[in-house]
Design a protein around this motif. Structure first.
Motif, PDB file in Angstrom:
ATOM      1  N   ASN A   1       5.222   2.836   9.508  1.00 25.67           N
ATOM      2  CA  ASN A   1       3.953   2.802   8.787  1.00 25.67           C
ATOM      3  C   ASN A   1       4.026   3.800   7.642  1.00 25.67           C
ATOM      4  N   PHE A   2       3.896   3.294   6.445  1.00 25.22           N
ATOM      5  CA  PHE A   2       4.028   4.165   5.296  1.00 25.22           C
ATOM      6  C   PHE A   2       2.686   4.713   4.843  1.00 25.22           C
ATOM      7  N   ASP A   3       2.717   5.926   4.298  1.00 23.61           N
ATOM      8  CA  ASP A   3       1.490   6.513   3.746  1.00 23.61           C
ATOM      9  C   ASP A   3       1.183   5.875   2.401  1.00 23.61           C
ATOM     10  N   LEU A   4       2.240   5.655   1.631  1.00 24.67           N
ATOM     11  CA  LEU A   4       2.056   5.059   0.312  1.00 24.67           C
ATOM     12  C   LEU A   4       3.159   4.052   0.047  1.00 24.67           C
ATOM     13  N   VAL A   5       2.776   2.945  -0.570  1.00 22.84           N
ATOM     14  CA  VAL A   5       3.782   1.986  -1.015  1.00 22.84           C
ATOM     15  C   VAL A   5       3.583   1.824  -2.515  1.00 22.84           C
ATOM     16  N   PHE A   6       4.633   2.120  -3.273  1.00 19.93           N
ATOM     17  CA  PHE A   6       4.565   1.966  -4.720  1.00 19.93           C
ATOM     18  C   PHE A   6       5.308   0.704  -5.131  1.00 19.93           C
ATOM     19  N   ALA A   7       4.905   0.164  -6.268  1.00 25.31           N
ATOM     20  CA  ALA A   7       5.648  -0.938  -6.886  1.00 25.31           C
ATOM     21  C   ALA A   7       5.363  -0.863  -8.376  1.00 25.31           C
ATOM     22  N   GLY A   8       6.236  -1.472  -9.152  1.00 21.60           N
ATOM     23  CA  GLY A   8       5.929  -1.602 -10.575  1.00 21.60           C
ATOM     24  C   GLY A   8       4.806  -2.627 -10.689  1.00 21.60           C
ATOM     25  N   SER A   9       3.901  -2.477 -11.643  1.00 22.52           N
ATOM     26  CA  SER A   9       2.741  -3.376 -11.698  1.00 22.52           C
ATOM     27  C   SER A   9       3.149  -4.808 -11.985  1.00 22.52           C
ATOM     28  N   GLU A  10       4.181  -5.011 -12.773  1.00 21.21           N
ATOM     29  CA  GLU A  10       4.643  -6.370 -12.984  1.00 21.21           C
ATOM     30  C   GLU A  10       6.131  -6.377 -13.304  1.00 21.21           C
ATOM     31  N   SER A  11       6.755  -7.538 -13.077  1.00 23.42           N
ATOM     32  CA  SER A  11       8.195  -7.624 -13.329  1.00 23.42           C
ATOM     33  C   SER A  11       8.415  -8.191 -14.723  1.00 23.42           C
ATOM     34  N   ALA A  12       9.540  -7.815 -15.308  1.00 21.43           N
ATOM     35  CA  ALA A  12       9.824  -8.246 -16.671  1.00 21.43           C
ATOM     36  C   ALA A  12      10.098  -9.742 -16.751  1.00 21.43           C
ATOM     37  N   ASP A  13      10.618 -10.325 -15.651  1.00 24.20           N
ATOM     38  CA  ASP A  13      10.958 -11.747 -15.752  1.00 24.20           C
ATOM     39  C   ASP A  13       9.768 -12.657 -15.439  1.00 24.20           C
ATOM     40  N   GLY A  14       9.163 -12.487 -14.279  1.00 25.45           N
ATOM     41  CA  GLY A  14       8.031 -13.348 -13.940  1.00 25.45           C
ATOM     42  C   GLY A  14       6.721 -12.855 -14.528  1.00 25.45           C
ATOM     43  N   GLY A  15       6.552 -11.548 -14.514  1.00 28.39           N
ATOM     44  CA  GLY A  15       5.387 -10.950 -15.136  1.00 28.39           C
ATOM     45  C   GLY A  15       4.047 -11.367 -14.549  1.00 28.39           C
ATOM     46  N   THR A  16       3.992 -11.703 -13.263  1.00 29.02           N
ATOM     47  CA  THR A  16       2.708 -12.155 -12.717  1.00 29.02           C
ATOM     48  C   THR A  16       1.789 -10.995 -12.390  1.00 29.02           C
ATOM     49  N   SER A  17       2.340  -9.879 -11.992  1.00 33.68           N
ATOM     50  CA  SER A  17       1.632  -8.695 -11.489  1.00 33.68           C
ATOM     51  C   SER A  17       0.843  -8.982 -10.210  1.00 33.68           C
ATOM     52  N   HIS A  18       1.310  -9.911  -9.422  1.00 27.84           N
ATOM     53  CA  HIS A  18       0.611 -10.241  -8.180  1.00 27.84           C
ATOM     54  C   HIS A  18       1.033  -9.397  -6.990  1.00 27.84           C
ATOM     55  N   VAL A  19       2.333  -9.068  -6.945  1.00 28.72           N
ATOM     56  CA  VAL A  19       2.872  -8.538  -5.691  1.00 28.72           C
ATOM     57  C   VAL A  19       2.176  -7.291  -5.159  1.00 28.72           C
ATOM     58  N   PRO A  20       1.860  -6.288  -5.978  1.00 30.60           N
ATOM     59  CA  PRO A  20       1.211  -5.104  -5.394  1.00 30.60           C
ATOM     60  C   PRO A  20      -0.073  -5.476  -4.644  1.00 30.60           C
ATOM     61  N   SER A  21      -0.930  -6.302  -5.248  1.00 29.27           N
ATOM     62  CA  SER A  21      -2.193  -6.663  -4.595  1.00 29.27           C
ATOM     63  C   SER A  21      -1.940  -7.470  -3.326  1.00 29.27           C
ATOM     64  N   GLN A  22      -1.033  -8.448  -3.424  1.00 27.34           N
ATOM     65  CA  GLN A  22      -0.793  -9.325  -2.274  1.00 27.34           C
ATOM     66  C   GLN A  22      -0.093  -8.575  -1.153  1.00 27.34           C
ATOM     67  N   LEU A  23       0.748  -7.616  -1.517  1.00 27.38           N
ATOM     68  CA  LEU A  23       1.413  -6.798  -0.504  1.00 27.38           C
ATOM     69  C   LEU A  23       0.376  -5.993   0.265  1.00 27.38           C
ATOM     70  N   GLY A  24      -0.586  -5.445  -0.457  1.00 30.48           N
ATOM     71  CA  GLY A  24      -1.649  -4.699   0.199  1.00 30.48           C
ATOM     72  C   GLY A  24      -2.395  -5.570   1.198  1.00 30.48           C
ATOM     73  N   GLU A  25      -2.676  -6.802   0.784  1.00 25.64           N
ATOM     74  CA  GLU A  25      -3.384  -7.722   1.687  1.00 25.64           C
ATOM     75  C   GLU A  25      -2.540  -8.008   2.922  1.00 25.64           C
ATOM     76  N   MET A  26      -1.242  -8.245   2.728  1.00 24.55           N
ATOM     77  CA  MET A  26      -0.365  -8.554   3.861  1.00 24.55           C
ATOM     78  C   MET A  26      -0.246  -7.367   4.819  1.00 24.55           C
ATOM     79  N   LEU A  27      -0.220  -6.158   4.265  1.00 22.18           N
ATOM     80  CA  LEU A  27      -0.108  -4.961   5.116  1.00 22.18           C
ATOM     81  C   LEU A  27      -1.461  -4.563   5.685  1.00 22.18           C
ATOM     82  N   GLY A  28      -2.536  -5.166   5.152  1.00 21.36           N
ATOM     83  CA  GLY A  28      -3.865  -4.820   5.637  1.00 21.36           C
ATOM     84  C   GLY A  28      -4.310  -3.427   5.214  1.00 21.36           C
ATOM     85  N   ILE A  29      -3.823  -2.977   4.069  1.00 20.45           N
ATOM     86  CA  ILE A  29      -4.255  -1.657   3.586  1.00 20.45           C
ATOM     87  C   ILE A  29      -4.797  -1.794   2.162  1.00 20.45           C
ATOM     88  N   PRO A  30      -5.644  -0.841   1.728  1.00 15.20           N
ATOM     89  CA  PRO A  30      -6.221  -0.939   0.388  1.00 15.20           C
ATOM     90  C   PRO A  30      -5.141  -0.846  -0.700  1.00 15.20           C
TER      91      PRO A  30
END
Lengths: 264, 379, 336
Positions: A113-142
């Motif tokens: 269980n991590f205290d903090l999970v960091f990610a880049g806000s978006e990737s240079a290739d896909g550029g969706t910027s979805h993963v940080p938000s969706q990862l939070g939902e999957m982990l059940g943390i804000p």
């Protein structure tokens, strides 16, 4: 503090204009563009290491990528990350952001269980910027994305996120997922000591079975979005060069402006 | 087969990233203004470049001369001038590391690895290669050496914190000069930079006089024994200096190769890229051959040094080859670029000047040939 | 062609008591999508003290869901997403469109994850194909490549669109629609661990790029802050707006990130676009490709930018700008 950083190897953005689509196979031709760590992810790694230097603890790197990504992840280890985990399996291929987040979340939960999970806000290739938000939902943390400043005071996280022409201020508590933008810091240059230490740091590779996931819920099979055909945007125009002395050229430009309905 | 380890490949990548961001953007400017960006030497110190081949117990990075060559090649690809400053700093480090006693190593090496800039001052008006002709003196008075003299053509003259100088400390029974190497601490009164030279090439590092005016240093500052000056100076310049120059020449060769390829692909002439012309392809082939040969010779020589093998002739051959080849490569790259080759905005003019200027450093090509022939004839 | 089914929703965005333009742009696109088979179009507004129902109906919404609650006064991804998830599960729309602004991207991603459905980000086009499939066209590799995205099985199909990508529609000649108030009671059972404190947003001065008839774009070739000043002067003389590319922005010559034109910036479609020292990299060009007449000035005759221009001039920006300024001033004087 236990901190995780999600990183993605991407083709080097400096070479994107060399990418073409094969007219017969209609597939992407990457033309041997080298892979690098997604540029914004370096800022995420820097943010994590800075917190470790302040509060102690451990920083791990995690990535869902093909096996060749090991080279790219070494950079993160050389920057000062303690361990790296590569989630790699042919079944993971073709994943959209939903399934990428799910796979990463599964990997993270398997570690701890991590205290903090960091990610880049978006990737240079896909550029969706979805993963940080969706990862939070999957982990059940804000979670918050586009973080440009972060301070911890008495156990409260004070966070500034970027919006158009301004910012928002938030308060939060650990644990959280944070997607960071490049304004948050300047990633350090990797010192030679980091390069030496990177060699000995733990590097774990996990596949589908290690994560105990069903093939139907990962990769292309598990993605709610499916890719269709690729095309290059039709951008070309037929150019007429305006030649001559600068004075003459300026006059010709004015003629063009007139015919477009301006300056009259 | 020449093969770098995974760690060396990562090291090169990491150094290249630093060079591309911090040195490449100012390379033209420091050449034009003939300034030495000394603050960059603080950055390189923090990154571990300044003490790359010094053991960790003395504050160094604990790697070797191969890694040092990689660093110098990467820097020289954009700024051979600045690479000289780091190269010369390494001479000071190497002299103390190889010939210093434990006390000297503990005193100076940590400083040199963490930001103090090193220098080695040997050459005088009377000549550099004519080692015994030097006139600077060192007199032992009340347990201190008093140093007097004037060194010239010294790199890092205006930024070195810790200087190692060679001085004549006496004469032997046959009246021949006895020359010793002495370490001068930071901020020692009397040791000052003198005239600053304007170089035609390798601009980006200081070249000038080091003036010794009654410089007083403790007796214990002699490196090695009294009389070891020749051994230390020539030993340091022989392998550490010349292998550094070989790497710098190699960086210039790579610059010529990369720029010639890029230019020939982009320049359109007779409706096609320049690269379609056979004579252009010949030039590119020769640039490639020179770089390949230089690469193999340089990394073979420093590889021998890291393995503890004597390698003076190998280092001399590598230095001779890469610096001379760099001059040729720069000239033919200038030819390849036509009119653009002589426009200041294009760096190839700088490559040519830097290559020419690297030949006299550490001994001219003629001296290299004497060293190589000498080694052959001794067999 | 097969028939489409279901409702099309748009999620509106607001700032400082007004609906953002993107809300109307999305509405226009939703109407276009819904047109053939007469699908209903609904707009969702969340906030506190909000009253935009009639405005949205005027621009074509058949239904407006108003969720007015003090807990929604400030945007916050979890509160908004919990409410939206609840509303979407209640009414099951087929398609939901979000703004791909910073907040909209975050919100759409959060909602899509909660609903376990697909999301296509900053779409450049949306349409139904022959098989009545909803096709979402997205850029990748800085806009170099466009890919079609489908969401065949899960519902709703969610897409986000950048402000300015689509045009604001004309007002309806006969607007008709209903306003439905929905409650945010679902938040009664949700205690947020996050707290949004404030929004700080400055309205940039000057003519917005999206509204200018003539846009001047400065790139790396402008060369210096001094020459940039001349570019700004020319912009004023022509009553146009001055935009930039990323290299110029990074050099610090420009008025700010809001003037960036391209995949990560604004989309402009002026009558006339004049590029000064712009290289023509795809990620910039996709932001101005729909301009009327495109003129580019660059000192390199082989620059890719000339392949995407109607008129090209090979010259140094710093040499041409003063001459152009002089001529234009004279042309304006002669008119008077």
């Amino acid at each position: 503090m236990n901190i995780a950083v999600c990183v993605k190897p991407v083709p080097d953005p400096k070479s994107y204009d060399k990418i073409t689509i094969n007219p017969e196979t209609k597939l992407l031709e990457r033309n041997k563009i080298p892979m690098v760590i997604n540029p914004t992810d370096k800022h995420a790694i820097e943010a994590a290491i800075q917190l470790k230097e302040l509060y102690g603890g451990k920083v791990i790197l995690i990535s869902m990528a093909p096996p060749g990504a090991k080279e790219v992840l070494k950079d993160g280890l050389a920057m000062g990350v303690d361990e790296a985990y590569l989630l790699s399996d042919r079944f993971f291929a073709g994943a959209d952001t939903f399934v990428t987040a799910k796979t990463l979340a599964t990997g993270l939960k398997k570690i701890e269980n991590f205290d903090l999970v960091f990610a880049g806000s978006e990737s240079a290739d896909g550029g969706t910027s979805h993963v940080p938000s969706q990862l939070g939902e999957m982990l059940g943390i804000p979670h918050l994305n586009h973080v440009m400043a972060l301070v911890m005071e008495d156990g409260i996280l004070k966070i500034k996120t970027k919006i158009e022409n301004g910012y928002m201020d938030y308060e939060g508590r650990l644990p959280m997922v944070l997607g960071v933008v490049r304004e948050i810091n300047t990633p350090r240059y990797i010192p030679l000591m980091g390069v030496i230490q990177a060699q000995g740091k733990p590097f774990t590779v996990w596949g589908l079975n290690d994560l105990q996931l069903d093939p139907a819920v990962v990769g292309l099979a598990g993605s709610p979005t499916k890719p269709g055909s690729l095309h290059t945007p039709p951008l070309g125009r037929k150019v007429e060069m305006l030649d001559g002395e600068l004075e003459k050229v300026a006059e010709k430009i004015i003629v063009v402006l007139h015919s477009a309905g301006l300056l009259s | 087969m020449l093969k770098f380890s995974e760690q060396q490949e990562l090291l090169r990548k990491v150094v290249r990233d630093f060079v591309e961001k911090e040195i490449a953007p100012i390379a033209g400017k420091i050449d034009e203004e003939d300034t030495c960006p000394v603050e960059l030497l603080s950055m390189t110190a923090r990154l571990g470049y300044n003490g790359v081949f010094t053991p960790a117990i003395y504050g160094g990075t604990g790697l070797g001369y191969t890694e040092r060559a990689i660093i110098l090649e990467e820097i020289a690809r954009y700024s051979a001038g600045f690479a000289m400053a780091l190269m010369t700093h390494h001479l000071g480090v190497a002299a103390i590391q190889t010939w210093g006693n434990e006390e000297q190593k503990k005193k100076y090496l940590p400083k040199l690895c963490s930001g103090s800039v090193g220098g080695l001052a040997v050459t005088e008006q009377g000549g550099g290669s004519d080692f015994s002709g030097q006139k600077s003196t060192g007199k032992l008075v009340d347990g201190c050496w008093i140093l007097n003299g004037r060194k010239c053509f010294i790199t890092n003259s205006h930024c070195a914190d810790i200087n190692i100088v060679t001085v004549k400390t006496g004469e032997d029974e046959k009246g021949r000069p006895v020359i010793s190497a002495v370490v001068i601490d930071e901020n020692t009164p009397g040791c000052t930079p003198g005239r600053k030279e304007k170089k035609t090439g390798l601009r980006g590092s200081y070249l000038g006089e080091v003036v010794l005016n009654n410089v007083k240093v403790p007796e214990g500052n002699v490196l090695g024994k009294v009389g070891d000056g020749a051994k230390i100076a020539l030993g340091t310049i022989g392998e550490v200096g010349r292998s550094g120059m070989a790497a710098i020449g190699l960086g210039i060769l790579r610059a010529c190769l990369e720029d010639s390829v890029k230019f020939s692909k982009e320049r359109i002439i007779y409706g096609k890229p320049l690269a379609k012309l056979t004579n252009i392809q010949f030039i590119i082939a020769q640039n490639r051959i020179d770089y390949e040969a230089g690469r193999l010779m340089t990394y073979n020589a420093v590889g021998m040094k890291d393995a503890g093998l004597p390698c003076t002739p190998e280092v001399a051959m590598a230095k001779y080859f890469t610096t001379e080849a760099a001059v040729n490569a720069a000239k033919r790259t200038t030819d390849l670029m036509g009119g653009y080759g002589v426009i200041y905005d294009y760096p190839v003019g700088r490559y040519l000047r830097d290559a020419v200027a690297s030949i006299p450093s550490g001994g001219t090509s003629h001296v290299m040939q004497l060293v190589i022939a000498g080694s052959e004839l001794k067999k | 062609m097969e028939k489409q089914h279901g409702e099309v929703w748009i999620i509106t965005e607001q700032a400082k008591g007004r609906l953002n333009e993107v809300s109307f742009e999305l509405l226009g696109k939703a109407r276009e999508l819904a047109a053939k088979d007469g699908l209903p179009v609904s707009a969702v507004v969340m906030g506190s003290g909000i009253d935009f129902g009639n405005e949205l109906i005027a621009y074509g919404a058949d239904r407006v869901f108003l969720i007015d609650d003090p807990r929604l006064a400030l945007y916050q991804n979890d509160n908004y997403a919990v409410v939206l998830e609840n509303l979407i599960r209640k009414y099951s729309p087929a398609i939901v469109l979000f703004s791909a602004s910073y907040c909209g991207s975050e919100l759409s991603a959060t909602v899509a994850a909660k609903l376990e459905t697909g999301l296509a980000a900053h779409c450049v086009d949306l349409y139904f194909n022959e098989q009545a499939e909803f096709v979402q066209v997205v850029p990748a590799f800085g806009g170099r490549v466009l890919g079609d995205i489908l969401c065949p099985h899960t519902r709703p199909q969610i897409a986000s669109v950048k402000p300015g990508m689509f045009k604001k529609p004309e007002k309806e000649s006969e607007p008709h629609g209903v306003i439905m108030e929905e409650s945010a009671a679902v938040l009664d059972h949700y205690e947020s661990p996050l707290k949004a404190l404030r929004v700080v947003q400055e309205q940039p001065v000057g003519l917005p790029l999206e509204e200018a008839e003539i846009v001047l774009a400065g790139g790396w070739g402008v060369g210096s802050a001094e020459v940039w000043q001349s570019l700004e002067e020319l912009g004023r003389e022509l009553n146009g707006a001055v935009g930039c590319t990323r290299p110029a922005l990074d050099e610090g010559w420009t008025k700010g990130e809001h003037t960036l034109i391209g995949v990560s910036g604004k989309t402009v479609r002026p009558k006339v676009y004049i590029g000064f020292g712009v290289s023509g990299a795809t990620h910039h060009v996709v932001g101005m490709k729909d301009s009327g007449v495109v003129i580019n000035i660059n000192n390199n005759p082989e620059e890719t930018v000339f392949q995407v221009s109607d008129y090209g001039v090979v010259a140094d920006v710093k040499d041409l700008l003063p001459v152009l300024l002089k001529k234009i001033r004279k042309a304006k004087e002669d008119r008077q």
